[in-house]
Structures are given as C-alpha cells and as structure tokens.
Design a protein around this motif. Structure first.
Motif, PDB file in Angstrom:
ATOM      1  N   CYS A  44      -7.733 -25.779 -92.643  1.00 25.19           N
ATOM      2  CA  CYS A  44      -7.980 -26.979 -91.851  1.00 25.19           C
ATOM      3  C   CYS A  44      -7.832 -28.224 -92.716  1.00 25.19           C
ATOM      4  O   CYS A  44      -8.494 -28.353 -93.737  1.00 25.19           O
ATOM      5  CB  CYS A  44      -9.376 -26.921 -91.240  1.00 25.19           C
ATOM      6  SG  CYS A  44      -9.567 -25.515 -90.127  1.00 25.19           S
ATOM      7  N   ASP A  45      -6.962 -29.115 -92.287  1.00 24.25           N
ATOM      8  CA  ASP A  45      -6.703 -30.384 -92.975  1.00 24.25           C
ATOM      9  C   ASP A  45      -7.111 -31.522 -92.037  1.00 24.25           C
ATOM     10  O   ASP A  45      -6.277 -32.288 -91.576  1.00 24.25           O
ATOM     11  CB  ASP A  45      -5.220 -30.465 -93.347  1.00 24.25           C
ATOM     12  CG  ASP A  45      -4.840 -31.745 -94.064  1.00 24.25           C
ATOM     13  OD1 ASP A  45      -5.717 -32.368 -94.691  1.00 24.25           O
ATOM     14  OD2 ASP A  45      -3.655 -32.132 -93.988  1.00 24.25           O
ATOM     15  N   THR A  46      -8.403 -31.594 -91.733  1.00 29.47           N
ATOM     16  CA  THR A  46      -8.876 -32.583 -90.757  1.00 29.47           C
ATOM     17  C   THR A  46      -8.669 -34.019 -91.239  1.00 29.47           C
ATOM     18  O   THR A  46      -8.539 -34.926 -90.419  1.00 29.47           O
ATOM     19  CB  THR A  46     -10.356 -32.357 -90.421  1.00 29.47           C
ATOM     20  OG1 THR A  46     -11.118 -32.386 -91.622  1.00 29.47           O
ATOM     21  CG2 THR A  46     -10.550 -31.018 -89.717  1.00 29.47           C
ATOM     22  N   SER A  47      -8.604 -34.235 -92.550  1.00 26.42           N
ATOM     23  CA  SER A  47      -8.350 -35.591 -93.071  1.00 26.42           C
ATOM     24  C   SER A  47      -6.860 -35.907 -93.091  1.00 26.42           C
ATOM     25  O   SER A  47      -6.472 -37.037 -93.382  1.00 26.42           O
ATOM     26  CB  SER A  47      -8.935 -35.738 -94.480  1.00 26.42           C
ATOM     27  OG  SER A  47      -8.266 -34.864 -95.370  1.00 26.42           O
ATOM     28  N   ARG A  48      -6.031 -34.907 -92.829  1.00 26.77           N
ATOM     29  CA  ARG A  48      -4.578 -35.032 -92.751  1.00 26.77           C
ATOM     30  C   ARG A  48      -3.927 -35.391 -94.095  1.00 26.77           C
ATOM     31  O   ARG A  48      -2.801 -35.858 -94.149  1.00 26.77           O
ATOM     32  CB  ARG A  48      -4.174 -36.014 -91.658  1.00 26.77           C
ATOM     33  CG  ARG A  48      -4.531 -35.496 -90.271  1.00 26.77           C
ATOM     34  CD  ARG A  48      -4.613 -36.592 -89.245  1.00 26.77           C
ATOM     35  NE  ARG A  48      -4.806 -36.126 -87.887  1.00 26.77           N
ATOM     36  CZ  ARG A  48      -5.939 -35.664 -87.387  1.00 26.77           C
ATOM     37  NH1 ARG A  48      -6.999 -35.555 -88.128  1.00 26.77           N
ATOM     38  NH2 ARG A  48      -6.022 -35.288 -86.121  1.00 26.77           N
ATOM     39  N   GLU A  49      -4.623 -35.162 -95.197  1.00 22.59           N
ATOM     40  CA  GLU A  49      -4.096 -35.484 -96.527  1.00 22.59           C
ATOM     41  C   GLU A  49      -2.870 -34.645 -96.872  1.00 22.59           C
ATOM     42  O   GLU A  49      -1.857 -35.174 -97.319  1.00 22.59           O
ATOM     43  CB  GLU A  49      -5.168 -35.284 -97.599  1.00 22.59           C
ATOM     44  CG  GLU A  49      -6.254 -36.339 -97.568  1.00 22.59           C
ATOM     45  CD  GLU A  49      -7.306 -36.107 -98.643  1.00 22.59           C
ATOM     46  OE1 GLU A  49      -6.924 -35.744 -99.773  1.00 22.59           O
ATOM     47  OE2 GLU A  49      -8.494 -36.299 -98.345  1.00 22.59           O
ATOM     48  N   VAL A  50      -2.968 -33.339 -96.689  1.00 22.62           N
ATOM     49  CA  VAL A  50      -1.851 -32.450 -97.024  1.00 22.62           C
ATOM     50  C   VAL A  50      -0.678 -32.716 -96.093  1.00 22.62           C
ATOM     51  O   VAL A  50       0.468 -32.820 -96.532  1.00 22.62           O
ATOM     52  CB  VAL A  50      -2.301 -30.971 -96.941  1.00 22.62           C
ATOM     53  CG1 VAL A  50      -1.133 -30.022 -97.144  1.00 22.62           C
ATOM     54  CG2 VAL A  50      -3.400 -30.704 -97.960  1.00 22.62           C
ATOM     55  N   VAL A  51      -0.961 -32.845 -94.820  1.00 21.97           N
ATOM     56  CA  VAL A  51       0.082 -33.095 -93.835  1.00 21.97           C
ATOM     57  C   VAL A  51       0.838 -34.391 -94.176  1.00 21.97           C
ATOM     58  O   VAL A  51       2.069 -34.434 -94.106  1.00 21.97           O
ATOM     59  CB  VAL A  51      -0.541 -33.155 -92.418  1.00 21.97           C
ATOM     60  CG1 VAL A  51       0.454 -33.631 -91.398  1.00 21.97           C
ATOM     61  CG2 VAL A  51      -1.085 -31.789 -92.033  1.00 21.97           C
ATOM     62  N   LYS A  52       0.129 -35.418 -94.579  1.00 21.61           N
ATOM     63  CA  LYS A  52       0.776 -36.685 -94.969  1.00 21.61           C
ATOM     64  C   LYS A  52       1.628 -36.505 -96.216  1.00 21.61           C
ATOM     65  O   LYS A  52       2.759 -36.985 -96.279  1.00 21.61           O
ATOM     66  CB  LYS A  52      -0.283 -37.762 -95.225  1.00 21.61           C
ATOM     67  CG  LYS A  52      -0.928 -38.296 -93.979  1.00 21.61           C
ATOM     68  CD  LYS A  52      -2.021 -39.300 -94.326  1.00 21.61           C
ATOM     69  CE  LYS A  52      -2.844 -39.679 -93.118  1.00 21.61           C
ATOM     70  NZ  LYS A  52      -4.002 -40.514 -93.480  1.00 21.61           N
ATOM     71  N   LYS A  53       1.083 -35.811 -97.228  1.00 26.03           N
ATOM     72  CA  LYS A  53       1.811 -35.640 -98.491  1.00 26.03           C
ATOM     73  C   LYS A  53       3.110 -34.863 -98.307  1.00 26.03           C
ATOM     74  O   LYS A  53       4.068 -35.080 -99.032  1.00 26.03           O
ATOM     75  CB  LYS A  53       0.926 -34.964 -99.532  1.00 26.03           C
ATOM     76  CG  LYS A  53      -0.127 -35.906-100.065  1.00 26.03           C
ATOM     77  CD  LYS A  53      -0.990 -35.254-101.114  1.00 26.03           C
ATOM     78  CE  LYS A  53      -2.025 -36.272-101.592  1.00 26.03           C
ATOM     79  NZ  LYS A  53      -2.949 -35.712-102.573  1.00 26.03           N
ATOM     80  N   TYR A  54       3.136 -33.940 -97.365  1.00 24.27           N
ATOM     81  CA  TYR A  54       4.345 -33.163 -97.111  1.00 24.27           C
ATOM     82  C   TYR A  54       5.251 -33.812 -96.059  1.00 24.27           C
ATOM     83  O   TYR A  54       6.246 -33.228 -95.660  1.00 24.27           O
ATOM     84  CB  TYR A  54       3.994 -31.731 -96.709  1.00 24.27           C
ATOM     85  CG  TYR A  54       3.679 -30.866 -97.906  1.00 24.27           C
ATOM     86  CD1 TYR A  54       4.678 -30.171 -98.566  1.00 24.27           C
ATOM     87  CD2 TYR A  54       2.377 -30.762 -98.385  1.00 24.27           C
ATOM     88  CE1 TYR A  54       4.393 -29.396 -99.673  1.00 24.27           C
ATOM     89  CE2 TYR A  54       2.088 -29.986 -99.491  1.00 24.27           C
ATOM     90  CZ  TYR A  54       3.100 -29.309-100.133  1.00 24.27           C
ATOM     91  OH  TYR A  54       2.798 -28.548-101.231  1.00 24.27           O
ATOM     92  N   GLY A  55       4.902 -35.023 -95.615  1.00 30.37           N
ATOM     93  CA  GLY A  55       5.743 -35.746 -94.669  1.00 30.37           C
ATOM     94  C   GLY A  55       5.759 -35.141 -93.285  1.00 30.37           C
ATOM     95  O   GLY A  55       6.756 -35.237 -92.574  1.00 30.37           O
ATOM     96  N   LEU A  56       4.648 -34.546 -92.864  1.00 30.70           N
ATOM     97  CA  LEU A  56       4.600 -33.846 -91.583  1.00 30.70           C
ATOM     98  C   LEU A  56       3.725 -34.508 -90.536  1.00 30.70           C
ATOM     99  O   LEU A  56       3.562 -33.960 -89.451  1.00 30.70           O
ATOM    100  CB  LEU A  56       4.096 -32.414 -91.804  1.00 30.70           C
ATOM    101  CG  LEU A  56       4.941 -31.550 -92.724  1.00 30.70           C
ATOM    102  CD1 LEU A  56       4.257 -30.218 -92.974  1.00 30.70           C
ATOM    103  CD2 LEU A  56       6.329 -31.356 -92.158  1.00 30.70           C
ATOM    104  N   LEU A  57       3.152 -35.670 -90.840  1.00 30.46           N
ATOM    105  CA  LEU A  57       2.244 -36.288 -89.879  1.00 30.46           C
ATOM    106  C   LEU A  57       3.014 -36.911 -88.721  1.00 30.46           C
ATOM    107  O   LEU A  57       3.865 -37.763 -88.905  1.00 30.46           O
ATOM    108  CB  LEU A  57       1.370 -37.351 -90.546  1.00 30.46           C
ATOM    109  CG  LEU A  57       0.339 -37.990 -89.613  1.00 30.46           C
ATOM    110  CD1 LEU A  57      -0.673 -36.955 -89.133  1.00 30.46           C
ATOM    111  CD2 LEU A  57      -0.360 -39.139 -90.289  1.00 30.46           C
TER     112      LEU A  57
END
Length: 141
Positions: A44-57
């Motif tokens: 779970c990446d509720t802060s969206r940190e990983v998703v942002k870093k991988y360009g997936l947000l």
C-alpha cells in the motif's frame, strides 16, 4: 493481477518475486486481493510516493490513482523492463515470464515483451456491471 497470481510459482522458479502496489489502504486492498485470489503481496502506497517516483500517478482519476504498469527490477534495483498498460493492450504474462526466465539463466533477452490486444474478460465485465449498478464516479479535482 490474477493472471500473474496463476503463474506465481513459474516466476519464482525463474528467480523472480512478484509484488503489486496500490494507492489504497490495506482495509480496502486486502479484500480485493483475497477476492481475486492474488497470492503475492499487495503493498500500500497511500502517500503515493512510489507511484510518483515511477511516473505512474494518474492525478485525474479518483483523487490520484496509479496507471497500471508492469516492471522487472533486478537485484541491483535497476529497472530492466517497464510497460505502461492500457485497458485494451497489455504485455501478456506468458511473454513476460519467458523474458524473466531468460534473464534468470543469465541470458540477455534479445527482444522485450510487447503489448498486444486483450479480450475484455471477467474483470472488465464485473467493473462494467458495478458501474451500471453504482454509477460512474467522476475524478476529484
């Protein structure tokens, strides 16, 4: 994810581990993981940190969700393969598994897996029925 879960032991035999990442919290993600029989961890990446870093947000959908994607990351944390998935075209699990098997044997694969059209299956049907039953939500702005 269900397709990957069906091939979990094949990926492990090739020297790979599978994980999925969701922007939802565990209370929402875990029931879905169980419903679809996914046998690998759903992080779970509720802060969206990983998703942002991988360009997936995808900030235009439901307050910010992840674009579906598949990655192969080696032991040195180098991204060896990345595919941004779409509703109508995805990298097949079989193609990606074959590619990972080559890597596991120490062979540099000559061609990367390619996206191809997919037939909308049960999950698409279930999502469509839920949209009809509960309505379609518009993105939060």
């Amino acid at each position: 994810m269900a397709d990957y879960s069906e091939h979990l032991e094949d990926f492990r035999a090739a020297g790979a581990e599978l994980v999925a990442i969701s922007v939802d919290d565990a209370a929402r993600s875990e029931p879905l993981r169980q419903e679809f029989g996914v046998k690998f961890p759903l992080l779970c990446d509720t802060s969206r940190e990983v998703v942002k870093k991988y360009g997936l947000l995808n900030s235009g959908e439901k307050g910010g969700i992840a674009f579906p994607a598949s990655f192969v990351i080696d032991r040195e944390r180098v991204v060896r393969f990345r595919a941004l998935e779409e509703m109508g075209s995805r990298v097949s699990v079989d193609q990606l598994l074959g590619w990972v098997r080559e890597l596991g044997r120490g062979v540099e694969p000559q061609t990367k897996p390619r996206k191809r059209g997919v037939f909308p299956g049960l999950m698409f049907l279930r999502a469509s029925m839920n949209a009809l039953r509960h309505g379609v939500r518009s993105p939060i702005k």
